[in-house]
Design a protein around this motif. Structure first.
Motif, PDB file in Angstrom:
ATOM      1  N   UNK A 487      41.773  30.425  97.754  1.00 19.56           N
ATOM      2  CA  UNK A 487      41.881  31.230  96.540  1.00 19.56           C
ATOM      3  C   UNK A 487      43.329  31.424  96.101  1.00 19.56           C
ATOM      4  N   UNK A 488      44.247  31.043  96.964  1.00 21.49           N
ATOM      5  CA  UNK A 488      45.653  31.351  96.705  1.00 21.49           C
ATOM      6  C   UNK A 488      46.372  30.311  95.868  1.00 21.49           C
ATOM      7  N   UNK A 489      45.712  29.209  95.601  1.00 26.03           N
ATOM      8  CA  UNK A 489      46.411  28.113  94.937  1.00 26.03           C
ATOM      9  C   UNK A 489      47.259  27.387  95.970  1.00 26.03           C
ATOM     10  N   UNK A 490      47.697  26.191  95.620  1.00 25.59           N
ATOM     11  CA  UNK A 490      48.463  25.440  96.620  1.00 25.59           C
ATOM     12  C   UNK A 490      49.654  24.759  95.965  1.00 25.59           C
ATOM     13  N   UNK A 699      46.146  22.879  93.356  1.00 31.49           N
ATOM     14  CA  UNK A 699      45.101  23.821  92.929  1.00 31.49           C
ATOM     15  C   UNK A 699      45.728  25.062  92.326  1.00 31.49           C
ATOM     16  N   UNK A 700      45.277  25.463  91.144  1.00 26.77           N
ATOM     17  CA  UNK A 700      45.804  26.708  90.582  1.00 26.77           C
ATOM     18  C   UNK A 700      45.244  27.880  91.377  1.00 26.77           C
ATOM     19  N   UNK A 701      45.881  29.027  91.222  1.00 26.05           N
ATOM     20  CA  UNK A 701      45.312  30.229  91.832  1.00 26.05           C
ATOM     21  C   UNK A 701      43.926  30.455  91.212  1.00 26.05           C
ATOM     22  N   UNK A 702      43.024  30.999  92.009  1.00 24.61           N
ATOM     23  CA  UNK A 702      41.643  31.133  91.519  1.00 24.61           C
ATOM     24  C   UNK A 702      41.553  32.010  90.277  1.00 24.61           C
ATOM     25  N   UNK A 703      40.730  31.594  89.315  1.00 26.67           N
ATOM     26  CA  UNK A 703      40.445  32.443  88.166  1.00 26.67           C
ATOM     27  C   UNK A 703      39.768  33.705  88.679  1.00 26.67           C
TER      28      UNK A 703
END
Ligand SMILES: Cc1ncc(C[n+]2csc(CCOP(=O)(O)OP(=O)(O)O)c2C)c(N)n1
Length: 886
Positions: A487-490, A699-703
């Protein structure tokens, strides 16, 4: 044997016949002195030495055409033969009547009489003496076309009503009986669907193996036995044969096959010009099974005793199955002339027998005593599985209407004379009127038949088939405990495959659910970056590890262990899927929920073993199917046979399967958590298919607050404003092309867009389908909106795409009023880079821009010249052929 000796002598005239005779005599002497085992030892030693001397000797891979168990070894029958015969006669009758009545009433519903007629005794020996019921019930796979016999038995047991029998194959309005064994349709009754030939044999092997797995992992100890009654025709299926050596390798002495060798299949003989029994014996023996042939009934024993020269064996060996069938269809006189009469010495053996007595010479598969001896030996046999090859007659007792007839399989009725013949043959206590009226026959509760049948079942633990289990809920830890990373994005690029295997690894560490996870691979663990599991949980092997692995000095070294958790099934998708089914039905078969996680090359999943998955769905499994290296363009390089553009579409046809094609790590985690929770904690009868890819991206941070929508099938990922707007819908990695296209549209054309991450076109369509139906059937004034209608909620055109064929996004098109353009990967795959493939299949960001401009032109919102100029700018060759036609 004598023939063989003769042949040897003919071929080698230099051999002294006396010498051969001496050898044979000394062998006989050994048998007398040291028994069969002693003789076997000597023969093995001689064989070994002969091999060393390079003496080429190939013994026949099968034994003579006779019963494996001799009369002396047979033992005493523990049941009451007379009552069992009466019960069997009643079952035969009721099974027959069920089919005839159903067809008289509904004409078109079909059904079979001949299959059960051939295996009634096999079933009854099992039901009366071997198949355990109750909490520790055996797992029994019934020949599907004999389901009528099982229903007939449940009727006598008082478990099914006459009304239910009357509604055989009349299920749509509820309360009827299924054609075949379908747990989904009769969830309290059947456990294993066998209607699709071949799936039963393979599945039963993996169920037996799974029992050993549970035991070796110290999770569950049972003494359950797995029984499978299968057809000799069915044994031709590759799936029937495919796991035979596996069963031996795994030492499955908890497994017994009984092959109902009635020598016929649907169209005709299984091996008209050969002998299926001998062929199956060779096949099973070669695989290492314990083979027991039950070919001839007790009536033959006195003939065998008289036949000192084994002439009957010679006649049997000379008779092909096509002829056995004809003999089976004709009377005693015909058999006398055309079987016994062909050798005057054999004829002498039966010279005192009448035509009727010849007629009464039964095949072994209709003889309780012979069958019992075989079943008994099977369960006492240690270290390997057993197959009983039981020779029977298709349509036994159907007379001219079906007995050994070419058309027996399809026969659905007997005329009055044949019915009377049936009654007489089996001594049914019914008058002509009852026969004419096709009356079901049920003796009173106090009758010896019912009392006997119930007491036998009581002794064996209870009635079967019965699908009953204790529902047990297993807690799933909160996502924060093992999935925060998702969930943190990477900052560094990761693939969805990496995400899901990391989630699995995390969950494996949880004390509660961890041990219940069953990771399964078909020789692709390294492909999916799961080699860490070799050490983390070990690879299951009943032998442990008998060698030091080549990579012993590395931290990820290959580790096999008796209590290993990972099932490494080798290059064997059908086996891996069968393994998955065994684990996924552990909740219902053993009241011991397990959560299988089978990760496979997605193209070799639904496309390759789709029917196994369909049969799995019938069993209401709980588990994850993970289609990795998915997507026709996301799997670059591998080309036409590897790139999957269709699995999501096939998956969408399975009612209790929830399938997802996520793009980002948090979506994967949300779905994984939801699925695990639903199946294990909430005990829901659903299973999950998730496609994951090997393309790495940031990966973006989770919406925020989209978890619910991810499960429902999609959410609004981003919006850009503009005077004119488009809806861009994308699933899996192709969502990222939508995100890029939105940027171009905004920057170069000032066109705004709503980008939707579609995690499941299937889930969206299922819900929309429900809403549409409900609106239609309730006739409500104000129609309700489906989730997808609410989500889109504008009238801008839609361009929807995925890494699957157009049919996938089109699943939702009819539920939306918007102009709907679907793009996809229709056609054959190619080996190339992702970029080139997405261009080739016209699903990349540029083609999304073109599709958007085209849609807006259609709506008169922009000029055609804009589209034309852009086509030119992107150098898109409109004259080229469609990728799907090349
Ligand atoms: C995969 C599959 N293919 C075809 C069929 C259709 N079918 C049903 S029964 C049957 C013949 C079965 O013969 P056998 O296994 O010898 O059983 P029997 O009824 O003779 O005992 C066939 C071809 C099926 N059910 N499943």
């Amino acid at each position: 044997m004598i023939e063989k000796i003769k042949k040897i002598l003919e071929a080698k005239p230099s051999m002294d016949p006396d010498e051969i005779h001496d050898w044979i005599q000394s062998l006989e002497g050994v048998v007398q002195r040291s028994g069969k085992e002693g003789a076997k030892e000597i023969l093995e030693a001689i064989e070994q030495r002969a091999k060393e001397l390079r003496v080429l000797y190939e013994p026949l891979p099968y034994s003579p055409y006779r019963n494996t168990i001799s009369l002396e070894e047979q033992g005493i029958y523990p049941g009451n033969l007379a009552i069992e015969e009466k019960i069997t006669a009643i079952l035969r009758w009721n099974a027959l009547v069920m089919v005839m009545r159903a067809n008289e009433k509904y004409n078109e519903v079909g059904g079979h009489i001949a299959s059960y007629a051939s295996c009634a005794e096999i079933f009854e020996v099992g039901f009366n003496h071997f198949f355990k019921g109750g909490d520790n019930a055996d797992l029994v796979f019934y020949q599907p076309h004999s389901s009528t016999g099982v229903y007939a038995r449940a009727f006598l047991e008082g478990r099914l009503s006459q009304e239910q029998l009357e509604n055989y194959r009349h299920e749509a309005n509820g309360g009827g009986l299924s054609s075949y064994c379908h747990p989904y349709l009769m969830p309290d009754f059947w456990s294993f669907p066998t209607g699709s030939m071949g799936i039963g044999p393979m599945s039963s092997i993996y169920q037996a193996r799974f029992l050993k797995y549970l035991e070796n992992r110290n999770l569950l100890k049972t003494n359950k036995h797995v029984w499978g009654v299968f057809g000799d025709g069915e044994m031709d299926e590759p799936e029937s044969q495919g796991a035979l050596s596996f069963a031996v390798r795994e030492k499955l002495d908890n497994l017994t096959f009984i092959v109902n060798c009635n020598l016929q299949r649907l169209d005709g003989p299984v091996r008209g010009n050969g002998q299926i029994i001998q062929e199956l014996e060779s096949l099973f023996k070669a695989a290492g099974w314990n083979v027991i042939k039950v070919l001839w009934g007790s009536e033959w024993d006195k003939l065998f005793a008289m036949d000192k020269k084994h002439l009957l064996l010679k006649r049997f060996a000379q008779t092909v199955d096509g002829k056995y069938q004809t003999l089976g269809a004709r009377d005693g006189a015909y058999n006398l002339k055309n079987f016994f009469g062909e050798d005057p010495e054999v004829m002498k053996l039966v010279s005192t027998m009448s035509d009727q007595e010849i007629d009464a010479l039964k095949r072994g598969g209709h003889d309780f005593k012979k069958l019992y001896a075989a079943f008994n030996q099977a369960i006492n046999n240690k270290g390997k599985p057993t197959v009983i090859l039981a020779k029977t007659k298709k349509g036994y007792g159907m007379g001219q209407a079906g007995e050994s007839k070419m058309t027996a399989h399809q026969a659905k009725k007997l005329d009055l004379d044949a019915l009377k013949g049936f009654r007489n043959k089996f001594s049914l206590p019914m008058n002509d009127e009852d026969i004419e009226n096709l009356k079901f026959y049920k003796p009173g509760e106090a009758s010896e038949e019912i009392q006997y049948l119930k007491s036998r079942r009581n002794k064996l633990g209870g009635f079967i088939p019965k699908r009953s289990f204790k529902e047990i809920s297993i807690d799933i830890p909160p996502l924060e405990k093992y999935a925060k990373f998702a969930f943190e994005g990477s900052d560094r690029p990761v693939s969805t495959t990496m995400t899901i295997t990391r989630l699995l690894s995390g969950l494996l560490r949880d004390k509660t659910i961890g041990p219940r996870l069953v990771p399964i691979v078909a020789d692709e663990a390294r492909t999916f970056g799961m080699a860490n599991l070799f050490q983390q949980v070990g690879i299951y092997s009943p032998e442990g590890q008998l060698y030091e692995p080549e990579d012993a000095s590395t931290i990820l070294s290959y580790k096999e262990a008796k209590d290993g958790q990972l099932l490494e099934e080798g290059i064997n998708e059908a086996g891996a899927l069968s393994s998955w089914v065994a684990a996924a039905t552990s909740y219902s078969n053993h009241s011991f929920p397990m959560l299988p996680f089978y990760i496979f090359y997605s193209m070799f999943g639904f496309q390759r073993v789709g029917d196994l998955i369909w049969a799995a769905a019938d069993q209401m499994p709980r588990g994850f199917l993970i289609g990795a290296t998915a997507g026709r363009t996301t799997l670059s390089g591998e080309g036409l046979q590897h790139q999957d553009g269709s699995s999501q579409i096939i998956a969408s046809t399975i009612p209790n399967l929830k399938s997802y094609d996520p793009c980002f790590a948090h979506e994967v985690a949300t779905i994984f958590d939801y699925g695990a929770r639903r199946m294990m904690q909430e005990c829901k009868n659903e299973f999950y298919y998730i496609t994951v890819g090997n393309e790495k991206y940031i990966n973006p941070e989770a919406s925020k607050n989209v978890e619910q929508q991810i499960i429902q099938g999609g959410y609004l990922f981003s919006t850009t404003e503009g005077e004119i707007k488009i809806n861009l819908l994308g699933s899996g990695p192709i969502l990222r092309e939508c995100i890029e296209a939105a940027k171009i549209l905004k920057e170069e054309f000032n066109i705004g867009s709503n980008v939707y991450s579609i995690t499941s076109f299937t889930e969206l369509s299922k819900q929309a389908r429900e809403v549409e139906r409900s609106n239609r059937l309730t006739g409500r004034e104000k129609k309700e909106k489906s989730f997808i209608q609410e989500l889109i909620n504008n009238d801008n055109p839609i361009v929807a795409t995925s890494d699957y064929t157009r049919a996938y996004p089109q699943l939702i098109s009819s539920y939306l009023p918007n102009l709907f353009i679907a793009l996809g990967t229709d056609g054959f795959g190619r080996s190339d880079t992702r970029e080139n493939l997405r261009n080739f299949f016209e699903i990349d960001k540029y083609h999304l821009v073109i599709a958007t401009l085209d849609a807006l032109c259609d709506q008169g919102l922009i000029a055609k010249s804009v589209l034309q100029a852009t086509l030119k700018k992107y150098n898109i060759n409109s004259n080229s052929e469609h990728p799907w036609s090349k």
